[in-house]
Motif scaffolding. Structure first.
Motif: not given
Length: 141
Positions: A28-35
Motif C-alpha cells: 500500500i505504502v509503495s503504491t501511494v509513494m509512487n503515485f
C-alpha cells in the motif's frame, strides 16, 4: 471493487467496500509513494489515494503510520519540501516553488520548510549558493 453491503440511511445510501486484494502495508505504502512522487505539483486528496490502492482511507493511514511513522498528508508535504530543495539550489524564487508544488502560498511553503528542515527557504538557498561557489573554486584551482 466488490460491494459488501449497502445500508439504507434516512438521507442516502452508504456503500461499504472491501479490498479487492489482500495488500500488505508495504505494498500500500509503495503504491501511494509512487503515485505521490509522480504528482507532487498537483492536488492529491485522500479520495485519490483510496482509489489508487483500492482500500479504505483508514487502512492507508494505518499502513503509513506503521511503515513510515507519518500520515499520508505529512508524507506528501515532506516530499514536496524535498523536491523544493532542488529548485532552490537552481535559484528559483520561493513564491514560484510554492505555487508549483501545490502549496497555498509562500507563507504556507515557508512554514512547512522551516518545520521540516529547521531553516527558511531563503537561508537554504544562500547556503546552497555559497557551497556551489566554494565547490567551483575548489575544482578551478
Amino acid at each position: 471493487m466488490r460491494i459488501v453491503s449497502t445500508v439504507n440511511l434516512p438521507t442516502k445510501n452508504k456503500v461499504f467496500f472491501t479490498d479487492s486484494q489482500n495488500q500488505t502495508s508495504e505494498e500500500i505504502v509503495s503504491t501511494v509513494m509512487n503515485f505521490v512522487n509522480d504528482r507532487l505539483n498537483s492536488k492529491i486528496s485522500l479520495k485519490d489515494i483510496e482509489e489508487i490502492v483500492n482500500c479504505s482511507v483508514f487502512r492507508v493511514i494505518r499502513a503509513f503510520r506503521k511503515e513510515l511513522g507519518l500520515t499520508p498528508h505529512a508524507f506528501i508535504i515532506q516530499q514536496r519540501i524535498y523536491k523544493s530543495l532542488e529548485l532552490l539550489e537552481l535559484g528559483e524564487p520561493a513564491a514560484g516553488i510554492a505555487v508549483d508544488l501545490g502549496f497555498v502560498d509562500q507563507s504556507h511553503f515557508s512554514r512547512h520548510f522551516k518545520r521540516i528542515l529547521g531553516e527558511t527557504p531563503s537561508r537554504y538557498r544562500e547556503r546552497a549558493a555559497s557551497s556551489a561557489v566554494k565547490e567551483r573554486r575548489r575544482f578551478a584551482a
